[in-house]
Motif scaffolding. Structure first.
Motif, PDB file in Angstrom:
ATOM      1  N   THR A 266      35.165  48.884  51.666  1.00 16.06           N
ATOM      2  CA  THR A 266      36.310  47.988  51.818  1.00 16.06           C
ATOM      3  C   THR A 266      36.258  46.979  50.682  1.00 16.06           C
ATOM      4  OG1 THR A 266      36.284  48.228  54.217  1.00 16.06           O
ATOM      5  CG2 THR A 266      37.444  46.311  53.335  1.00 16.06           C
ATOM      6  N   GLY A 267      37.421  46.578  50.176  1.00 17.46           N
ATOM      7  CA  GLY A 267      37.425  45.583  49.118  1.00 17.46           C
ATOM      8  C   GLY A 267      38.823  45.255  48.664  1.00 17.46           C
ATOM      9  N   VAL A 268      38.918  44.309  47.742  1.00 19.31           N
ATOM     10  CA  VAL A 268      40.194  43.888  47.171  1.00 19.31           C
ATOM     11  C   VAL A 268      40.504  44.786  45.978  1.00 19.31           C
ATOM     12  CG1 VAL A 268      41.434  41.996  46.057  1.00 19.31           C
ATOM     13  CG2 VAL A 268      39.860  41.517  47.947  1.00 19.31           C
ATOM     14  N   TYR A 269      41.727  45.313  45.963  1.00 14.84           N
ATOM     15  CA  TYR A 269      42.113  46.205  44.875  1.00 14.84           C
ATOM     16  C   TYR A 269      42.540  45.412  43.649  1.00 14.84           C
ATOM     17  CZ  TYR A 269      44.472  49.679  42.057  1.00 14.84           C
ATOM     18  OH  TYR A 269      44.848  50.477  41.014  1.00 14.84           O
ATOM     19  N   VAL A 270      42.063  45.838  42.477  1.00 14.18           N
ATOM     20  CA  VAL A 270      42.535  45.326  41.201  1.00 14.18           C
ATOM     21  C   VAL A 270      42.740  46.526  40.280  1.00 14.18           C
ATOM     22  CG1 VAL A 270      41.409  43.082  41.435  1.00 14.18           C
ATOM     23  CG2 VAL A 270      40.199  44.948  40.321  1.00 14.18           C
ATOM     24  N   GLN A 271      43.361  46.274  39.155  1.00 14.49           N
ATOM     25  CA  GLN A 271      43.644  47.369  38.239  1.00 14.49           C
ATOM     26  C   GLN A 271      43.441  46.901  36.806  1.00 14.49           C
ATOM     27  OE1 GLN A 271      46.786  50.052  39.329  1.00 14.49           O
ATOM     28  NE2 GLN A 271      47.544  50.159  37.240  1.00 14.49           N
ATOM     29  N   SER A 272      42.854  47.748  36.000  1.00 15.21           N
ATOM     30  CA  SER A 272      42.717  47.485  34.575  1.00 15.21           C
ATOM     31  C   SER A 272      43.412  48.606  33.832  1.00 15.21           C
ATOM     32  CB  SER A 272      41.231  47.400  34.187  1.00 15.21           C
ATOM     33  OG  SER A 272      41.100  47.168  32.806  1.00 15.21           O
ATOM     34  N   ASN A 273      44.657  48.331  33.428  1.00 10.61           N
ATOM     35  CA  ASN A 273      45.531  49.370  32.886  1.00 10.61           C
ATOM     36  C   ASN A 273      45.634  50.490  33.913  1.00 10.61           C
ATOM     37  OD1 ASN A 273      46.105  47.949  30.491  1.00 10.61           O
ATOM     38  ND2 ASN A 273      44.153  48.591  29.608  1.00 10.61           N
ATOM     39  N   ASP A 274      45.196  51.703  33.600  1.00 13.47           N
ATOM     40  CA  ASP A 274      45.292  52.797  34.570  1.00 13.47           C
ATOM     41  C   ASP A 274      43.997  52.989  35.347  1.00 13.47           C
ATOM     42  OD1 ASP A 274      47.920  53.397  33.838  1.00 13.47           O
ATOM     43  OD2 ASP A 274      47.273  54.708  32.201  1.00 13.47           O
ATOM     44  N   ASN A 275      43.032  52.112  35.144  1.00 13.71           N
ATOM     45  CA  ASN A 275      41.739  52.231  35.803  1.00 13.71           C
ATOM     46  C   ASN A 275      41.777  51.518  37.152  1.00 13.71           C
ATOM     47  OD1 ASN A 275      39.035  52.736  36.290  1.00 13.71           O
ATOM     48  ND2 ASN A 275      38.327  50.972  35.100  1.00 13.71           N
ATOM     49  N   LYS A 276      41.658  52.286  38.227  1.00 16.12           N
ATOM     50  CA  LYS A 276      41.661  51.705  39.566  1.00 16.12           C
ATOM     51  C   LYS A 276      40.294  51.084  39.842  1.00 16.12           C
ATOM     52  CE  LYS A 276      44.693  55.459  41.132  1.00 16.12           C
ATOM     53  NZ  LYS A 276      45.959  54.720  41.140  1.00 16.12           N
ATOM     54  N   GLN A 277      40.304  49.885  40.428  1.00 14.07           N
ATOM     55  CA  GLN A 277      39.052  49.176  40.705  1.00 14.07           C
ATOM     56  C   GLN A 277      39.100  48.570  42.101  1.00 14.07           C
ATOM     57  OE1 GLN A 277      39.087  46.379  37.432  1.00 14.07           O
ATOM     58  NE2 GLN A 277      37.898  47.728  36.112  1.00 14.07           N
ATOM     59  N   ILE A 278      37.944  48.484  42.725  1.00 11.25           N
ATOM     60  CA  ILE A 278      37.836  47.855  44.039  1.00 11.25           C
ATOM     61  C   ILE A 278      36.719  46.827  43.985  1.00 11.25           C
ATOM     62  CG2 ILE A 278      36.260  49.635  44.950  1.00 11.25           C
ATOM     63  CD1 ILE A 278      37.715  49.277  47.671  1.00 11.25           C
ATOM     64  N   CYS A 279      36.979  45.642  44.557  1.00 12.58           N
ATOM     65  CA  CYS A 279      36.017  44.538  44.547  1.00 12.58           C
ATOM     66  C   CYS A 279      35.516  44.292  45.966  1.00 12.58           C
ATOM     67  CB  CYS A 279      36.658  43.260  44.010  1.00 12.58           C
ATOM     68  SG  CYS A 279      37.292  43.379  42.335  1.00 12.58           S
ATOM     69  N   PRO A 280      34.347  44.832  46.334  1.00 14.46           N
ATOM     70  CA  PRO A 280      33.788  44.466  47.640  1.00 14.46           C
ATOM     71  C   PRO A 280      33.508  42.975  47.676  1.00 14.46           C
ATOM     72  CG  PRO A 280      32.176  45.656  46.321  1.00 14.46           C
ATOM     73  CD  PRO A 280      33.465  45.721  45.566  1.00 14.46           C
ATOM     74  N   ARG A 281      33.677  42.376  48.867  1.00  4.58           N
ATOM     75  CA  ARG A 281      33.508  40.935  49.003  1.00  4.58           C
ATOM     76  C   ARG A 281      32.082  40.533  49.366  1.00  4.58           C
ATOM     77  NH1 ARG A 281      37.837  40.916  53.547  1.00  4.58           N
ATOM     78  NH2 ARG A 281      36.504  42.733  53.947  1.00  4.58           N
ATOM     79  N   SER A 282      31.335  41.463  49.932  1.00  7.40           N
ATOM     80  CA  SER A 282      29.940  41.214  50.309  1.00  7.40           C
ATOM     81  C   SER A 282      29.289  42.558  50.580  1.00  7.40           C
ATOM     82  CB  SER A 282      29.864  40.329  51.567  1.00  7.40           C
ATOM     83  OG  SER A 282      30.299  41.051  52.704  1.00  7.40           O
ATOM     84  N   ALA A 283      27.992  42.518  50.892  1.00  7.54           N
ATOM     85  CA  ALA A 283      27.272  43.756  51.215  1.00  7.54           C
ATOM     86  C   ALA A 283      27.868  44.437  52.433  1.00  7.54           C
ATOM     87  CB  ALA A 283      25.799  43.443  51.439  1.00  7.54           C
ATOM     88  N   ASN A 284      28.493  43.663  53.323  1.00  5.83           N
ATOM     89  CA  ASN A 284      29.072  44.242  54.538  1.00  5.83           C
ATOM     90  C   ASN A 284      30.246  45.168  54.249  1.00  5.83           C
ATOM     91  OD1 ASN A 284      27.253  42.833  56.138  1.00  5.83           O
ATOM     92  ND2 ASN A 284      28.605  41.062  56.333  1.00  5.83           N
TER      93      ASN A 284
END
Length: 458
Positions: A266-284
Motif C-alpha cells: 500500500t502506498g501513495v502513487y506518484v509518477q516520473s514521466n511514464d515511470n509508475k512509482q509507489i511510496c509506502p508510508r511506513s513498514a506497515n
C-alpha cells in the motif's frame, strides 16, 4: 511659549496628543463569514451580542453610520464586495466589523487542476473540497480526492500532515513536472485555506496498468506483487505491470523487500514521466506474502540475503553482514528488536540458534510464537553468556502452542551478535507406552514414549 534673553529668542514647542480607547458598551457585530475568496453566491448574516442594538451596514467599503442601511435579514453577495457593519444603542456605537469577499474563478476538481497545469508557473485559485493529505514528508505533501490528486512542494516546510483535511479557496502557484500536478511553496497557513485533522483515506480501486499522472497523490494498494532489484532500485510486478518503490515517505523498505519474494503493498502513487512509482508510508504498508517453510527447518548459516531467500523467512532491521571470516555467523543482530521470522507449515517444537558474540557482556535473544503472524507471545528468553568472539548454540526448552505457525527470533538486549545456523524441529505427539518382557517365566515391564506409527522394542 517664548522666552526673550538679550538679543536671543528661544522657542519651545509642546504638543499634546492622546489615543482614544474603545470603551463602548455595545458589542462589535459578528459576520457569519470573514474575509475570503468566493466562487459562488454568499449569504452573510450579522449578529450582535448587545440586546436591543440596531445593526447598520454598507456594501461599498464606506464607514457605516446610523444613516446606513439597517440590517434585517441575510445579505446576498454575488460580486466582490467589502461589507462593513456597526451596532448602535442609545446613541452609542460599537466598533466596525469588516470583511471583503473577493469573487474569483476557481479550479474545482483534481481533473481540472491536472488539465490546467503545464511546465510554467501559473497563479490560480483552487476550491479545496475536503481533500485529504494522503502522505507527507518535510518537503512534500500528497493530496487526494480519493482517486486523483496533486503534490504540494515546499522545501522550506509546508506544515501539512497525513490525515489533514483541506477546504476553502486559496491562491496557488501551479505547474507540472514529470507528469504530476504541483502546488509550489504552498503552506498550511495560506489565506482562505481551512485545515482540520482526522481525515482518513482508503485505497483507490485503480488497476495498476491504468495509473496515470492525474492519480498522483491517491492511496493505492496491490496484492501478490513479485519483487525485483536492479542497480539498487526496487520494483514490484503483477506479471504485466511494474511499479517502482520510492523513498519520499519511507526509506526503510530496502531492509524489508527481497528479490524474488512476494508482497502486498500500500502506498501513495506518484509518477516520473511514464515511470509508475509507489511510496509506502511506513513498514506497515509492506506485507510479505509468506509460503510456509516445511518442518523440520534447517539453515546452515551464511549471509542475510541467503537467509531471507529461504521459503517462509522474513526479517526486519538486519544490518549489512559481518565479515566473511565469521562464516557461518554473518547475520548481524546489532539493534534491539532486530528479528528473524519463520512461518511454518506445522507446530514447531525445538528451536536451535547458533550465535557468535562480538562484544563483552551477556546478550538475550527472545523466541516468540504466533498463531496468525500478528499477535506474538513469549516462549523463552535465551541468554548468550560466553566470552567475546566465541560461539554457542541456544536451544529452547519450552513448548509452542498446538496452533502456533510463526516463530520469531528477536535480539532483546545486550551486545552485538552474529546469527548462524538455525533449526526448527517439527512437533510430534508422543505417547507413553508400557513394554512387557517375558523371560524364563518372569514378566518385567519398561516404560517409553513413541510417536504414532513408531516401533518400540525392549
Amino acid at each position: 511659549h517664548q522666552k526673550q534673553s538679550g538679543y536671543n529668542v528661544r522657542y519651545y514647542s509642546f504638543s499634546l496628543s492622546y489615543e482614544a480607547s474603545s470603551s463602548s458598551s455595545v458589542a462589535t457585530p459578528v459576520l457569519s463569514k470573514g474575509t475570503s475568496y468566493c466562487d459562488e453566491e454568499q449569504s452573510i448574516t450579522i449578529t450582535c451580542a448587545t440586546d436591543g442594538a440596531i445593526i447598520h451596514y454598507t456594501l461599498d467599503g464606506s464607514e457605516p453610520t446610523s444613516e446606513s442601511t439597517t440590517y434585517s435579514e441575510a445579505i446576498s453577495i454575488t460580486e466582490t464586495t467589502t461589507l462593513k457593519a456597526i451596532a448602535i444603542k442609545d446613541e452609542e456605537s460599537s466598533e466596525v466589523a469588516s470583511a471583503t469577499y473577493t469573487f474569483v474563478n476557481t479550479l474545482k476538481t483534481m481533473q481540472e487542476i491536472y488539465n490546467t497545469a503545464n511546465s510554467s508557473n501559473q497563479t490560480v485559485f483552487i476550491t479545496f473540497n475536503n481533500w485529504i493529505v494522503s502522505g507527507a514528508s518535510s518537503s512534500y505533501a500528497y493530496v487526494t480526492d480519493g482517486t486523483k490528486g496533486l503534490v504540494i512542494i515546499n522545501y522550506s516546510g509546508h506544515g501539512f500532515a497525513a490525515g489533514d483535511k483541506l477546504s476553502g479557496i486559496a491562491e496557488c502557484t501551479l505547474n507540472t513536472y514529470n507528469g504530476n500536478a504541483r502546488l509550489m511553496n504552498f503552506t498550511k497557513t495560506a489565506p482562505g485555506l481551512t485545515t482540520t485533522t482526522g481525515g482518513t483515506v482508503s485505497p483507490a480501486e485503480i488497476a495498476m496498468a491504468d495509473l496515470a499522472g492525474v492519480n498522483c497523490g491517491a492511496l493505492v494498494s496491490y496484492p501478490n506483487l513479485t519483487c525485483s532489484v536492479s542497480s539498487g532500485s526496487y520494483y514490484l510486478s503483477d506479471g504485466t505491470t511494474t511499479i517502482q518503490v520510492y523513498t519520499t515517505l519511507y526509506s526503510g523498505f530496502s531492509s524489508t523487500l527481497v528479490n524474488g519474494k512476494i508482497y502486498n503493498i500500500t502506498g501513495v502513487y506518484v509518477q516520473s514521466n511514464d515511470n509508475k512509482q509507489i511510496c509506502p508510508r511506513s513498514a506497515n504498508d509492506i506485507v510479505p506474502v509468506i509460503t510456509p517453510a516445511t518442518l523440520p527447518f534447517n539453515w546452515a548459516g551464511g549471509g542475510k540475503d541467503a537467509l531471507m531467500a529461504l521459503q517462509g523467512v522474513t526479517a526486519n532491521g538486519l544490518g549489512s553482514d559481518y565479515a566473511a571470516s565469521n562464516v557461518p555467523y554473518l547475520v548481524k543482530f546489532d539493534t534491539n528488536d532486530d528479528y528473524i521470522l519463520v512461518k511454518t507449515d506445522s507446530q514447531p517444537d525445538v528451536v536451535a540458534i547458533g550465535v557468535k558474540k562480538f562484544g563483552n557482556g551477556d546478550t538475550k535473544i527472545k523466541v516468540q510464537g504466533s498463531v496468525d503472524g500478528e499477535t506474538f507471545t513469549d516462549v523463552e528468553t535465551l541468554t548468550f553468556d560466553v566470552s567475546q568472539n566465541n560461539t554457542q548454540t541456544l536451544t529452547t526448552q519450552n513448548s509452542f502452542g498446538a496452533n502456533v505457525r510463526y516463530v520469531k527470533i528477536i535480539r532483546y538486549s545486550g551486545v552485538n551478535v552474529g546469527v548462524g545456523p538455525i533449526s526448527i524441529s517439527k512437533y510430534v505427539e508422543r505417547y507413553a507406552v508400557t513394554l512387557a518382557n517375558v523371560s524364563n517365566g518372569t514378566i518385567s515391564t519398561d516404560k517409553a514414549t513413541a510417536a504414532e506409527g513408531e516401533t518400540v522394542t525392549t
